[in-house]
Design an enzyme around this catalytic site. Structure first.
Site, PDB file in Angstrom:
ATOM      1  N   HIS A 148       0.789  -1.227   0.000  1.00 42.79           N
ATOM      2  CA  HIS A 148       0.000   0.000   0.000  1.00 42.79           C
ATOM      3  C   HIS A 148       0.827   1.285   0.000  1.00 42.79           C
ATOM      4  O   HIS A 148       0.325   2.340  -0.398  1.00 42.79           O
ATOM      5  CB  HIS A 148      -0.926   0.010   1.225  1.00 42.79           C
ATOM      6  N   TYR A 201     -15.563   6.294   7.992  1.00 43.49           N
ATOM      7  CA  TYR A 201     -14.531   6.868   7.129  1.00 43.49           C
ATOM      8  C   TYR A 201     -14.658   6.311   5.722  1.00 43.49           C
ATOM      9  O   TYR A 201     -14.675   5.102   5.524  1.00 43.49           O
ATOM     10  CB  TYR A 201     -13.132   6.546   7.662  1.00 43.49           C
ATOM     11  N   THR A 249      -4.861  10.602  -0.734  1.00 39.62           N
ATOM     12  CA  THR A 249      -6.241  10.400  -0.281  1.00 39.62           C
ATOM     13  C   THR A 249      -6.601  11.396   0.819  1.00 39.62           C
ATOM     14  O   THR A 249      -5.745  12.009   1.442  1.00 39.62           O
ATOM     15  CB  THR A 249      -6.450   8.983   0.273  1.00 39.62           C
TER      16      THR A 249
END
EC number: 2.3.1.21
Length: 742
Positions: free
Chosen positions: A470, A586, A599
């Site tokens: 990630h 979220y 993001t």
């Protein structure tokens, strides 16, 4: 040993008569072609660098400007208003020997070049200003303001046929929101989740922070925003991802699935052949910048694409690092506990799908057993980061272990040939889908290399999947790659009637190279410890995946509701029915409208969404509930747009918190954080289907992925029934599935 000899370009032996030198023409040819391929890539990068550097103009426009200036001078007109003459007066001495006419031409070319660069700079600044305008997002359809109409000029300054990175220099920097605005939005987000006393306490802390420490921290952030390309992204990558010391498997890595209802071929090696070749095709387009910039109405930042291939995450005791190499001509392959190096090029050309299939079949047919400690070596990448960093330094910094580890880490990507069969199959397809998801998320905890930018998994029955690290990029970037691979595999490359890849095979291809290891008993003990940590983490994952096919975004849009807002409200309604309470919700939003943006968090649980859910569950009449649902949907869209345009809450608070730690000051306000609930990922597939991936932990007695999945199904149906009362009831099969999950 034969493969080793083939890899050596020359051999020599010392004899009484002198040195006997033996050259391998095959190896020398491969070296020459490899160098040729490398130089071609350098030239392509240089050419693309020039094209991108002068965008939105083109290199050929320089010639047009030069010709135009010379033509006007030929007509005895001076477009430079005397500047060309001034340049001519200050030409270097070596140009004084030229005739006056030649000196004038040289001066005109210099002026034209300066004018050209000035025009490029002006166009780029105009484009940057146009790309900084985001009010068009907040305007209602059909009601475009005059400012937005002028903003439409962005198309004029956007140039023609941009390369992948053409817009990078024109993208605006992410703005730093005002402290008072962030504090106001934060208090609004926690209002429905707190008691009056808790909210009053939080408001007091916020007011104190805003009037004192907040302004001091904000000054440092503004200074960073002036200096750095993005004031968030580097800290986000370092502190959220790279400094985390817990396992990245499950906690950070994510996965991508194959087609659920279609398997192009059941032959493992054939599916792998097409898939790997499709990855090479994508990388070729990426290296040549032939991929079109991803855009909504305006282009998005493409910086995350740079580290897609030839990248690995390297463990460290305090922080990890992301290493990227310019090129790699091979992939690392894992099968039945053995590691292989598979070259993807021959004579400077990529292997065809049929050749890759043949090479992988050789690996599948190889009966050799793994060496001691080799089979579960990958568990080091699945466990805690500090033990892996220490083991890497102690056992993999020299000799054969270093060479083999380098081979894995410098590979284009990692491939696992899995002996299991996965996908939606058998008498219980729902359960098999859950197993498929868990296999992609963590596998056996040792048969993936979780540090690689991504690992491709090829199952025995032809199903495929992907596990991605990630830190280097977010899911939409990998999703674009994955969609290209799936589409190219099925609709462009295809298979023959027997299910094999198309094309011919070069019989002279060398066999895949088996990697060698010398794993000591002490290292094997560390592998076992890391595996135990990873296995406990994997066993605790409660996962449920399902396809919702009653309706999709097509029906939702007919109700004049945003599909994303509809799903978010359904998730909150399902959670309220499951737990009898609201919680922080979220949703990830991208900030790639800005340079190097990643993001932002959308805090979906709002006063409006809570009001709608309370009214629906409280038995209010349909008219009231519909009005509240639409208000909640509009509020969610507004929150999402604010997050996209740099006016979110969490990334700003995160950066303020980082600055406070650098300065060694504490803030009670910044310490107020929470993390609870389910993890839900969803994809909207076409007009009539939505896929949901739900995760939680078995160790949490209050959560159940299957129970929550059932609540989501029912919430989706109930909301549609509210908006469109005339819609038909779901089938008995769907209802029975929901009751089973509940």
């Amino acid at each position: 040993m034969a493969e080793a000899h083939q890899a050596v370009a020359f051999q020599f032996t010392v004899t009484p008569e002198g040195i006997d030198l033996q050259l391998s023409h095959q190896a020398l040819t491969e070296i020459y072609l490899s160098g040729l391929r490398s130089w071609k890539k350098k030239l392509i990068r240089l050419k693309n660098g020039v094209i991108t550097g002068v965008y939105p103009a083109s290199p050929s426009s320089w010639l047009f400007v030069v010709i135009a200036i010379l033509a006007t001078m030929y007509m005895r007109s001076d477009p430079s208003m005397g500047l060309i003459a001034k340049i001519q007066e200050h030409l270097p001495v070596r140009y004084q020997s030229l005739s006056a006419q030649c000196q004038t031409v040289v001066s005109a070319v210099l002026f034209s070049t300066l004018l050209w660069f000035s025009l490029i700079f002006t166009m780029r600044m105009c484009l940057k200003q146009l790309l900084s305008y985001h009010r068009w997002m907040f305007e209602q359809r059909g009601k475009m303001s005059n400012t937005t109409k002028v903003w439409a000029l962005v198309r004029i300054f956007s140039g023609r046929q941009p390369l992948l990175y053409s817009y990078q220099g024109s993208l605006p920097n992410q703005p730093v929101p005002a402290v008072k605005d962030t504090v106001k939005r934060y208090l609004e987000s926690v209002r429905p989740l707190t008691t009056p006393d808790e909210f009053e306490r939080m408001a007091s802390l916020a007011t104190q922070f805003e009037s004192s420490l907040g302004n001091r921290l904000q000054w440092y952030l503004k200074l960073k925003a002036l200096w750095a390309s993005n004031y968030v992204s580097d800290w986000w990558e370092e502190y959220i991802y790279l400094r985390g010391r817990s396992p990245i498997m499950v906690n950070s890595n994510y996965y991508g699935m194959d087609f659920l209802y279609v398997t192009p071929t059941p032959i493992q090696a054939a599916r792998a052949g097409n898939t790997l070749h499709a990855f090479l095709m994508y990388r070729r387009k990426l290296n040549r910048e032939e991929l079109k910039p991803v855009s909504t109405v305006i282009p998005l930042c493409a910086a995350q694409c740079e580290r897609m291939f030839n990248t690995t995450r390297t463990p460290g005791e305090e922080t990890d690092t992301v290493q990227h190499w310019q090129d790699s001509d091979y992939v690392a392959v894992y099968h039945r506990g053995r590691y292989f190096r598979l070259r993807m090029y021959s004579s400077s050309r990529p292997l065809s799908p049929r050749e890759i299939e043949s090479q992988l079949q050789r690996i599948l047919d190889d009966p050799s057993p793994p060496s001691p400690g080799e089979e579960k070596l990958g568990a080091l990448t699945a466990g805690d980061r500090i033990p892996w960093a220490k083991a890497r330094k102690e056992y993999f910094s020299l000799g054969v272990n270093k060479r083999s580890l380098d081979c894995i880490e410098k590979a284009a990507f990692f491939v696992t040939l899995d002996d299991d069969e996965q996908g939606m199959m058998g008498e219980d397809p729902a359960a098999s889908l859950d197993r498929y998801a868990k296999s992609l998320l963590h596998g056996k905890c040792y048969d993936r290399w979780f540090d690689k930018s991504f690992s491709v998994v090829i199952y025995k029955n032809g199903k495929i999947g992907l596990n991605a690290e990630h830190s280097w990029a977010d899911a939409p970037v990998v999703a674009h790659l994955w969609e290209y691979v799936l589409a190219t595999d099925s609709f462009q490359l295809g298979y023959n009637e027997e299910g094999h890849c198309k094309g011919e095979v070069d019989a002279s291809l060398p066999r895949p190279q088996r990697l060698s290891w010398d794993i000591t008993p002490e290292c094997q003990e560390q592998i076992s410890q890391s595996l135990a940590v990873a296995q406990a983490l994997a066993d605790d994952v409660d996962f449920h995946v399902f396809s919702f096919r009653d309706f999709g975004k097509g029906m939702i849009k007919k109700c004049r509701i945003s599909p994303d807002a509809y799903i978010q409200l359904a998730l909150q309604l399902a959670y309220y029915r499951d737990r009898g309470m609201f919680c922080l919700t979220y949703e990830a939003s991208m900030t790639r409208l800005f340079r190097e943006g990643r993001t932002e968090t959308v805090r979906s649980c709002s006063n409006e969404s809570c009001a709608f859910i309370k009214a629906l569950e409280g038995g209010e009449v349909g008219k009231v509930c519909r009005r509240l649902l639409r208000q909640a949907s509009e509020k969610h869209q507004n929150l999402y747009k604010h997050a996209m345009t740099g006016a979110g809450i969490d990334r700003h608070l995160f950066c303020l918190y980082v600055v406070s730690k650098y300065l060694g000051v504490d803030s009670p306000f910044l310490k107020e954080v929470a993390d609870d609930g389910y993890g839900v990922s969803y994809t909207i597939m076409g007009e009539n289907m939505m896929n949901f991936h739900i995760s939680c932990k078995h160790s949490c007695s209050q959560t159940s992925s299957h129970k929550y999945g059932g609540q989501i199904r029912q919430a989706l149906r109930d909301m549609l029934q509210l908006l469109c009362p005339d819609q038909r009831e779901p089938s008995r099969t769907d209802q029975s599935q929901t009751k089973k999950d509940l």
